[in-house]
Design a protein around this motif. Structure first.
Motif, PDB file in Angstrom:
ATOM      1  N   GLY A   1       5.149  -2.537 -12.495  1.00 53.48           N
ATOM      2  CA  GLY A   1       6.272  -2.477 -11.566  1.00 53.48           C
ATOM      3  C   GLY A   1       7.558  -2.019 -12.205  1.00 53.48           C
ATOM      4  O   GLY A   1       8.523  -1.703 -11.502  1.00 53.48           O
TER       5      GLY A   1
ATOM      6  N   SER B   1      -1.468 -11.993 -10.797  1.00 61.44           N
ATOM      7  CA  SER B   1      -0.139 -11.398 -10.668  1.00 61.44           C
ATOM      8  C   SER B   1      -0.236  -9.917 -10.321  1.00 61.44           C
ATOM      9  O   SER B   1       0.469  -9.425  -9.440  1.00 61.44           O
ATOM     10  CB  SER B   1       0.642 -11.580 -11.969  1.00 61.44           C
TER      11      SER B   1
ATOM     12  N   LYS C   1       1.005  -8.159  -6.817  1.00 58.69           N
ATOM     13  CA  LYS C   1       1.982  -7.076  -6.860  1.00 58.69           C
ATOM     14  C   LYS C   1       1.453  -5.791  -6.220  1.00 58.69           C
ATOM     15  O   LYS C   1       2.175  -4.797  -6.157  1.00 58.69           O
ATOM     16  CB  LYS C   1       2.390  -6.797  -8.310  1.00 58.69           C
TER      17      LYS C   1
END
Length: 346
Positions: A226, A263, A267
């Motif tokens: 990200g 995670s 995301k």
């Protein structure tokens, strides 16, 4: 994708430790593998940030970044390698002049573990194909297993062409102590099989999927995803193109491993994924079946995905390693536990 030129005899390889350096007890091994590069016909440049190691690194961050920038900007250089991984390669990312690097010749950047931190940054920021593969300290000229001995052959593949690799039949559970055995080769004693997490193809069925490769060591990629330094859909992959993610675990415990995978899923990393490749888990060596283990963590995190998830793949701190080109279009097959991957440089 911007593919660096195929390597050949006479190509120039620069060696710098932008993460962990090599203390004196391992210098005999370092000399051995550097001499191996020369015997293969390469010109070798040895950096100043290499033959020392203090508090996990070869030199202060600004010195490591300066040397790495110098090598990246030197268009006489064709390949950049580090001796091995480490802990904090992440600290050089913000010190590199990415705008200037947009103007230089793409170079092959090679390695795994913490090296993959910089591989992903270069691919994400510059759109260069990078090479996740065996580290230099493992590349003795006397190492003969096909995955390792053919690394430079794979990198001689021209853009537009392809190469194929088959899964290793055995892997090395524990690596040699290079301070005592500087000329050691892999001790490939344990049977190796790729396995499917969420399909019934482990024994008799066949599984096949295709997509562009992207990934690395999950220890760092779980926190980089990200950011500008691991943003596959910015420069590396079209938003609607299928992706094959690959990850290997260096040090995470089973619960940390679960959180890292979960995670990435939360995301949206796997939104366009055609499949996921998970390497052999060195942190789980000999511990599967002892309570909450890495396989349980993997199933808990990714078991509900409707895409193939293969694990115990030849991507890890337990040799040997596949040569995986970030950005290449890959086709993966699994038949009766035996894996095969073809990569096309398009």
């Amino acid at each position: 994708m911007l593919y660096p030129s195929p390597i050949k005899s006479g190509s120039c390889i620069a060696v710098t430790a932008f993460s962990s350096g090599v203390p004196s007890i391992y210098h005999s091994r370092l000399d051995f593998v550097l001499e191996g590069l020369t015997q293969r016909g390469f010109d070798v440049i040895e950096g100043q940030c290499l033959r020392d190691n203090h508090l996990h690194v070869s030199a202060p961050s600004h010195e490591r970044a300066k040397e790495l920038m110098a090598f990246l900007c030197d268009d006489r250089i064709d390949v950049i390698m580090a001796p091995w991984g480490g802990e904090v390669a992440m600290d050089v990312l913000s010190l590199l002049d990415w705008q200037r690097l947009e103007t230089v010749k793409p170079k092959w950047f090679m390695g795994f573990s913490d090296i993959s931190t910089v591989l992903s940054a270069i691919s994400s920021k510059l759109g260069w194909a990078t090479c996740h593969c065996t580290n230099l300290m493992q590349l003795g000229l006397n190492q003969q297993d096909s995955l390792t001995s053919n690394v430079f052959t794979y990198l001689a593949t021209p853009a537009g062409s392809e190469f194929k690799q088959s899964a290793a039949t055995h892997y090395e559970p524990h690596h040699a102590d290079y301070s005592k055995h500087p000329n050691a080769v892999f001790n490939l004693t344990e049977p190796s099989f790729w396995k499917a997490l969420n399909t019934n193809c482990n024994n008799t069925s066949a599984l096949e999927f295709s997509g562009r490769l992207v990934g690395g060591c999950i220890d760092t990629h779980m926190v980089l995803y990200g950011t500008d330094y691991f943003a596959p859909y910015d420069r590396l992959i079209n938003e609607f193109e299928p992706t094959i993610y690959y990850f290997e675990n260096g040090e995470l415990t089973p619960t940390q491993y679960f959180r890292a995978l979960q995670s990435l899923k939360l995301k949206g990393a796997f939104k366009h994924a055609a499949g996921i490749l998970i390497g052999r888990n060195i942190a789980a060596q000999g511990k599967r079946g002892e309570g909450y283990d890495d396989l349980m963590a993997l199933k808990q995190a990714l078991g509900d995905l409707d895409i193939p998830v293969l694990y115990d793949v030849d991507i890890s701190h337990q040799a040997p390693n596949l040569t995986l080109i970030n950005g290449a279009m890959a086709n993966v097959k699994l038949i009766n536990g035996m894996g095969e991957i073809t990569q096309k440089l398009i």
